[in-house]
Motif scaffolding. Structure first.
Motif, PDB file in Angstrom:
ATOM      1  N   GLU A  56      -1.420   5.812  16.153  1.00  0.00           N
ATOM      2  CA  GLU A  56      -0.186   5.625  16.918  1.00  0.00           C
ATOM      3  C   GLU A  56       0.453   4.256  16.682  1.00  0.00           C
ATOM      4  OE1 GLU A  56      -1.224   6.247  20.964  1.00  0.00           O
ATOM      5  OE2 GLU A  56      -1.731   8.369  20.715  1.00  0.00           O
ATOM      6  N   VAL A  57      -0.184   3.433  15.867  1.00  0.00           N
ATOM      7  CA  VAL A  57       0.324   2.087  15.589  1.00  0.00           C
ATOM      8  C   VAL A  57       0.869   2.046  14.166  1.00  0.00           C
ATOM      9  CG1 VAL A  57      -0.253  -0.363  15.424  1.00  0.00           C
ATOM     10  CG2 VAL A  57      -1.346   1.064  17.172  1.00  0.00           C
ATOM     11  N   GLY A  58       2.137   1.645  14.024  1.00  0.00           N
ATOM     12  CA  GLY A  58       2.759   1.548  12.711  1.00  0.00           C
ATOM     13  C   GLY A  58       2.954   0.099  12.298  1.00  0.00           C
ATOM     14  N   LEU A  59       3.289  -0.097  11.029  1.00  0.00           N
ATOM     15  CA  LEU A  59       3.526  -1.452  10.546  1.00  0.00           C
ATOM     16  C   LEU A  59       4.717  -2.098  11.243  1.00  0.00           C
ATOM     17  CD1 LEU A  59       2.876  -1.309   6.690  1.00  0.00           C
ATOM     18  CD2 LEU A  59       1.416  -2.201   8.495  1.00  0.00           C
TER      19      LEU A  59
ATOM     20  N   PRO B  33       8.521  -6.261   5.367  1.00  0.00           N
ATOM     21  CA  PRO B  33       8.150  -6.720   4.023  1.00  0.00           C
ATOM     22  C   PRO B  33       7.108  -7.837   4.048  1.00  0.00           C
ATOM     23  CG  PRO B  33      10.509  -6.417   4.157  1.00  0.00           C
ATOM     24  CD  PRO B  33       9.986  -6.270   5.551  1.00  0.00           C
ATOM     25  N   LEU B  34       7.171  -8.697   5.066  1.00  0.00           N
ATOM     26  CA  LEU B  34       6.185  -9.770   5.154  1.00  0.00           C
ATOM     27  C   LEU B  34       4.796  -9.206   5.399  1.00  0.00           C
ATOM     28  CD1 LEU B  34       5.599 -12.836   5.271  1.00  0.00           C
ATOM     29  CD2 LEU B  34       5.895 -12.676   7.745  1.00  0.00           C
ATOM     30  N   VAL B  35       4.700  -8.189   6.279  1.00  0.00           N
ATOM     31  CA  VAL B  35       3.399  -7.567   6.533  1.00  0.00           C
ATOM     32  C   VAL B  35       2.859  -6.968   5.247  1.00  0.00           C
ATOM     33  CG1 VAL B  35       2.159  -5.829   7.869  1.00  0.00           C
ATOM     34  CG2 VAL B  35       4.008  -7.122   8.941  1.00  0.00           C
ATOM     35  N   TYR B  36       3.721  -6.312   4.473  1.00  0.00           N
ATOM     36  CA  TYR B  36       3.302  -5.719   3.201  1.00  0.00           C
ATOM     37  C   TYR B  36       2.888  -6.794   2.196  1.00  0.00           C
ATOM     38  CZ  TYR B  36       4.084  -0.705   3.644  1.00  0.00           C
ATOM     39  OH  TYR B  36       3.973   0.622   3.985  1.00  0.00           O
ATOM     40  N   ARG B  37       3.480  -7.972   2.304  1.00  0.00           N
ATOM     41  CA  ARG B  37       3.115  -9.048   1.383  1.00  0.00           C
ATOM     42  C   ARG B  37       1.650  -9.429   1.563  1.00  0.00           C
ATOM     43  NH1 ARG B  37       6.477 -14.401   2.040  1.00  0.00           N
ATOM     44  NH2 ARG B  37       8.152 -12.840   1.799  1.00  0.00           N
TER      45      ARG B  37
ATOM     46  N   GLY C 193      -1.741  -2.727   0.738  1.00  0.00           N
ATOM     47  CA  GLY C 193      -2.214  -1.360   0.936  1.00  0.00           C
ATOM     48  C   GLY C 193      -1.659  -0.715   2.188  1.00  0.00           C
ATOM     49  N   GLY C 194      -0.783  -1.419   2.879  1.00  0.00           N
ATOM     50  CA  GLY C 194      -0.126  -0.848   4.048  1.00  0.00           C
ATOM     51  C   GLY C 194      -1.017  -0.802   5.264  1.00  0.00           C
ATOM     52  N   LYS C 195      -0.743   0.157   6.120  1.00  0.00           N
ATOM     53  CA  LYS C 195      -1.422   0.250   7.409  1.00  0.00           C
ATOM     54  C   LYS C 195      -2.934   0.417   7.254  1.00  0.00           C
ATOM     55  CE  LYS C 195      -1.758   3.380  11.361  1.00  0.00           C
ATOM     56  NZ  LYS C 195      -1.121   4.482  12.089  1.00  0.00           N
TER      57      LYS C 195
END
Length: 252
Positions: A54-57, A69-73, A77-79
């Motif tokens: 239930e938690v998304g990026l 985009p910063l989280v992906y940096r 591999g994403g979530k």
């Protein structure tokens, strides 16, 4: 006089009846490791109150005052990668709570370990439940391995409190089975809305270990030796020692 309207140096004030826009948390540039730790900490807070699926990026980015985009940096591999990193951090924290001083009687030491364990369960209830039930869509072989690492750490720590350097197969099975009982009791405790006071649950689990150990001692000399040593360390007047003597006497 020039009738041209005066120019404004900023945006016009909104109408008096306009609703204020929500403010986004300001972005702060942080060192790489500090930013990564911040994102993991934010993810842990979200996983502590909601199931992982239930938690998304976007949720993590918003809570951290960052962009997607910063989280992906930091987590290309994403979530899934972020979840595994958060799970590893939580597992390390839980494992650290197994380390209590080797003082007091063995039952007091086990009680102290359980106090730390249930404090963790209470803080991370949703993520703990989703993980141990094995029903999360983000569960993988890697996440399962992380959980197994925690169980192995619990096994080593319990044997240490029992004063055992090398456990035979029956004693190992006993401790592993008791750890499974603790996990099951934790899930039931959460399902029942924590109705049972945690101190009562803790004492019941210590007594449960005593009973399981006494039953195992009937079939395993090493466990019998461990129980005899525990009995001597508990002291002659300890209530748990009295119960232990009664169980051992009944099995002779």
């Amino acid at each position: 006089m020039d009738a041209r309207p005066a120019t404004a140096s900023g945006p016009a004030d909104p109408p008096a009846d306009a609703e204020p826009r929500p403010r986004r948390t300001g972005y702060r540039r942080l060192p790489v490791q500090q930013r990564r730790e911040q994102l993991i900490a934010v993810a842990l807070e979200l996983f502590a109150t909601r199931a992982p699926e239930e938690v998304g990026l976007d949720d993590v980015a918003e809570a951290a005052g960052a962009s997607r985009p910063l989280v992906y940096r930091y987590f290309a591999g994403g979530k899934q990668q972020l979840y595994e990193a958060a799970l590893r951090t939580a597992a390390d924290e839980l494992t650290s709570r197994f380390a209590v001083p080797l003082t007091g009687t063995p039952s007091e030491q086990l009680s102290a370990v359980l106090d730390g364990y249930f404090a963790f369960v209470a803080e991370h209830d949703a993520g703990y439940s989703a993980l141990l039930r094995g029903g999360s869509v983000v569960e993988t072989a890697r996440t399962s391995a992380i959980v197994d690492d925690v169980r192995r750490a619990a096994l080593r720590r319990t044997l240490r409190h029992l004063g055992v350097r090398e456990a035979g197969p029956r004693l190992t099975l006993l401790v592993r089975s008791w750890i499974a009982v603790v996990e099951g009791a934790s899930l039931s405790w959460l399902d029942e809305g924590r109705a049972l006071p945690v101190a009562e649950l803790r004492d019941w689990l210590v007594d449960q270990f005593t009973a399981m150990a006494a039953a195992t001692a009937l079939h395993d000399p090493q466990t019998a030796q461990v129980l005899a040593a525990l009995l001597a360390l508990e002291g002659p007047d300890a209530p748990r020692a009295e119960r232990l003597r009664a169980v051992l006497a009944a099995g002779r």
